[in-house]
Design an enzyme around this catalytic site. Structure first.
Site, short mmCIF file in Angstrom:
data_model
loop_
_atom_site.label_atom_id
_atom_site.label_comp_id
_atom_site.label_asym_id
_atom_site.label_seq_id
_atom_site.Cartn_x
_atom_site.Cartn_y
_atom_site.Cartn_z
N GLU A 93 10.84 -57.62 -42.35
CA GLU A 93 11.01 -56.58 -41.31
C GLU A 93 11.71 -55.50 -41.90
O GLU A 93 12.83 -55.62 -42.12
CB GLU A 93 11.71 -57.11 -40.04
CG GLU A 93 10.91 -58.18 -39.36
CD GLU A 93 9.70 -57.77 -38.50
OE1 GLU A 93 9.57 -56.59 -38.47
OE2 GLU A 93 8.97 -58.64 -38.32
N CYS A 129 15.95 -49.05 -37.24
CA CYS A 129 14.77 -49.24 -38.10
C CYS A 129 13.70 -48.49 -37.21
O CYS A 129 12.84 -47.78 -37.75
CB CYS A 129 14.38 -50.55 -38.16
SG CYS A 129 14.37 -51.64 -36.67
P1 NAD Z 1 19.30 -53.49 -47.50
O1 NAD Z 1 17.88 -53.75 -48.13
O2 NAD Z 1 20.22 -52.66 -48.46
O3 NAD Z 1 20.01 -54.96 -47.10
C1 NAD Z 1 19.63 -55.74 -46.18
C2 NAD Z 1 20.01 -57.38 -46.65
O4 NAD Z 1 19.58 -57.70 -47.77
C3 NAD Z 1 21.72 -57.13 -46.77
O5 NAD Z 1 22.08 -58.38 -46.26
C4 NAD Z 1 21.71 -57.12 -48.26
O6 NAD Z 1 22.86 -57.64 -48.63
C5 NAD Z 1 20.62 -57.88 -48.44
N1 NAD Z 1 20.23 -57.63 -50.15
C6 NAD Z 1 20.29 -56.41 -50.89
N2 NAD Z 1 19.62 -56.52 -51.97
C7 NAD Z 1 19.00 -57.76 -52.05
C8 NAD Z 1 18.65 -58.66 -52.89
N3 NAD Z 1 18.20 -58.04 -54.45
N4 NAD Z 1 18.05 -60.02 -52.80
C9 NAD Z 1 18.28 -60.52 -51.52
N5 NAD Z 1 18.88 -59.78 -50.43
C10 NAD Z 1 19.45 -58.46 -50.79
O7 NAD Z 1 19.35 -52.90 -46.09
P2 NAD Z 1 20.27 -52.32 -45.04
O8 NAD Z 1 20.72 -51.02 -45.54
O9 NAD Z 1 21.19 -53.46 -44.87
O10 NAD Z 1 19.60 -52.09 -43.56
C11 NAD Z 1 18.76 -50.98 -43.52
C12 NAD Z 1 17.36 -51.09 -43.53
O11 NAD Z 1 17.06 -52.43 -42.92
C13 NAD Z 1 16.68 -49.88 -43.04
O12 NAD Z 1 15.39 -49.85 -43.95
C14 NAD Z 1 15.97 -50.26 -41.55
O13 NAD Z 1 14.89 -49.80 -41.36
C15 NAD Z 1 15.79 -51.88 -41.97
N6 NAD Z 1 15.89 -52.56 -40.64
C16 NAD Z 1 14.80 -53.18 -40.22
C17 NAD Z 1 14.44 -53.80 -39.12
C18 NAD Z 1 13.10 -54.27 -38.46
O14 NAD Z 1 13.18 -55.09 -37.52
N7 NAD Z 1 12.02 -53.80 -39.03
C19 NAD Z 1 15.56 -54.04 -38.20
C20 NAD Z 1 16.85 -53.47 -38.73
C21 NAD Z 1 16.77 -52.70 -40.04
#
Ligand code: NAD
Length: 475
Positions: free
Chosen positions: A251, A285
């Site tokens: 997502e 998001c």
């Molecule tokens: P992010 O991708 O930086 O991090 C998300 C999660 O992934 C965190 O727990 C982070 O620690 C982890 N992570 C980061 N790098 C990783 C890796 N290499 N391997 C495994 N895990 C890793 O995103 P963010 O800044 O926390 O969130 C913002 C993003 O989330 C935006 O793009 C937003 O649109 C999206 N989002 C989507 C939805 C949806 O339902 N579509 C809902 C909320 C947020």
């Protein structure tokens, strides 16, 4: 119960520090003061949690769906009982207003109650067969160990949307919450234990993405990775877990558009545009980061939008890195010829505040039109008619949500038919999901799975087709 000064991991029902003994500091976005220290986990901690999950899963899967649903309900009810402290923790760790956090706690509770009801409602299908004396039915089976990796923006719903259906379906889970919102995840783990979730069925490993998230994705004993976060991280997860053919549910982000037609109720459109673009500091998001307005009402809409902007209470973004990233992107947009008509800079106060920002005169292929900023920034575009609006909305690598404001049912239906998005809204905001509504996007916004709704059960279970020969003597 308030969040402790140190947030440990939660493995096999016990609070444990990271095996390295390392912690990292979590600061409050509102004033940059220290909120807590968080366990800084690595591959070794992930391995312990996955092993605990693997060991606990078979007995959990043997429980009936009704029993698992009852425990999920208990957990949701405990969260409802602790609504005030859960919301206070979320408000502190994110900097969002308490009322917003309370609404999110309520949404997380509702998701639990919805999933709990599936205990007595998980319908399969029965069907016919081409051979005589045979009945065919489908049943759901768990996948095994589910890795749940979440974003920070609405921390409790993000966890609830994954943890409730994952464990309800008979999986054991390892949750890696966002490093920015460890405290609310810690509370969720405590409540799970109180609710009777058996030890090892829900484990929580804290840490930064590359150190704690990546080893979880790479772990060979993880059967499903369910991820909410950015498209860049999601792409790496899909490649990595896909290599061993693990199931992957992503997502991801959005560059959601809200269209305002010349027959729209402009006050209502402005109200929804402000809420969609700026609530939660644009860290949704589904936030409306593009406002696509018909030429004939553009000036009026713009004027009212800017007037409404003055009444907004700013909310900090989650980290200094986010603040810098947003600020730099707005600076580059201005350098590339876009006009910053409001905001455009950080606020002169402690904490990570960026002024609610409106930009115009950006080309549709400019960086500011294409990348997700995840901050309080929206871009205005002029269009001549509906077909131009649809083309502009679809001119994005993302396809999460879209909204249109119009009095015309024809325009609304044409938009709903043509727009490339997982969610379409007519005459309201770009957000507004509920627990019984499948949520997700197309293109770079996801991989086709839907979270929440009964659709979530498809993520966390496999279907098994059972052939029953009713008269073996004639088969
Ligand atoms: P992010 O991708 O930086 O991090 C998300 C999660 O992934 C965190 O727990 C982070 O620690 C982890 N992570 C980061 N790098 C990783 C890796 N290499 N391997 C495994 N895990 C890793 O995103 P963010 O800044 O926390 O969130 C913002 C993003 O989330 C935006 O793009 C937003 O649109 C999206 N989002 C989507 C939805 C949806 O339902 N579509 C809902 C909320 C947020």
């Amino acid at each position: 119960m308030v969040a402790p000064q140190e947030i440990p991991n939660f493995v096999d029902g016990r609070a444990v520090p990271a095996t390295s003994g390392q912690w990292f500091e979590k600061l409050r976005p509102a004033d940059e003061t220290l909120l807590c220290q968080v366990a800084r986990s690595e591959a070794e901690d992930v391995a312990l949690a996955v092993a605990a999950a693997r060991a606990a899963q078979p007995a959990w899967a043997e429980r009936t769906a009704v029993e698992r649903g009852d425990i999920v309900r208990e957990l949701a009810l405990l969260l409802r009982e602790r609504r005030e402290e859960a919301s206070a923790i979320v408000s502190e760790e994110t900097g969002k207003p308490l009322e917003l956090a309370q609404g999110e706690t309520d949404a997380a509770v509702e998701m639990g109650l919805f999933v709990a009801g599936e205990g007595r409602r998980s319908y399969g299908r029965t069907t016919t067969a081409s051979v005589p004396h045979r009945t065919v039915l489908t049943v759901r089976q768990p996948l095994g160990v589910a890795a749940l990796i979440t974003s920070f923006n609405t921390p409790l719903p993000n966890v609830a949307w994954k943890a409730f259906p994952a464990i309800f379906c008979g999986n054991a889970a390892v949750l890696k919450p966002s490093e920015h919102t460890a405290a609310s995840a810690w509370l969720f783990g405590q409540l799970a234990r109180e609710a009777g979730v058996p030890d090892g069925v829900l484990n929580i490993v804290h840490g930064v993405g590359t150190e704690a998230g990546a080893p979880l994705v790479e772990h060979p004993d993880v059967d499903l990775v369910s991820f909410t976060g950015s498209a860049a991280t999601g792409r790496w997860i899909n490649e990595t877990a896909g290599r061993r053919l693990a199931k992957v549910c992503l997502e991801l982000g959005g560059k959601n558009a809200l269209v305002v037609c010349d027959d729209a109720d402009l006050d209502s459109a402005v109200r929804w545009a402000l809420a969609s673009a700026f609530s939660n500091a644009g860290q949704r998001c589904a936030s409306a980061s593009r406002l696509v307005v018909f030429e004939d009402v553009y000036d009026q809409f713009r004027e009212r939008l800017l007037a409404g902007l003055r009444d907004l209470e700013p909310q900090p973004v989650v980290s200094r890195e986010s603040l810098d990233r947003i600020s730099e992107a707005v600076g580059r947009a201005a350098e590339q010829g876009a006009t910053v008509v409001a905001g455009g800079d950080r606020l002169d106060r402690p904490g990570w505040y960026f002024a609610p920002t409106v930009i115009e005169n950006a080309a549709s292929d400019a960086e500011i039109s294409r990348i997700e900023l995840f901050g309080p920034v929206t871009v205005l575009y002029r269009v001549g008619d509906l077909e131009q609006a649809i083309a502009l909305v679809n001119d994005s690598s993302y396809g999460l949500t879209a909204a249109i404001h119009t009095a015309s049912v024809h325009r609304a239906m044409r938009f709903a038919e043509c727009v490339q998005a997982g969610v379409v809204v007519v005459n309201a905001g770009t957000h507004g999901s509920e627990p019984h509504m499948g949520f997700g996007g197309v293109k770079d916004s996801g991989t086709g799975w839907r979270e929440a709704g009964v659709e979530a059960l498809d993520v966390y279970s496999d279907l098994k087709v059972v052939n029953l020969v009713t008269d073996p003597t004639k088969a």
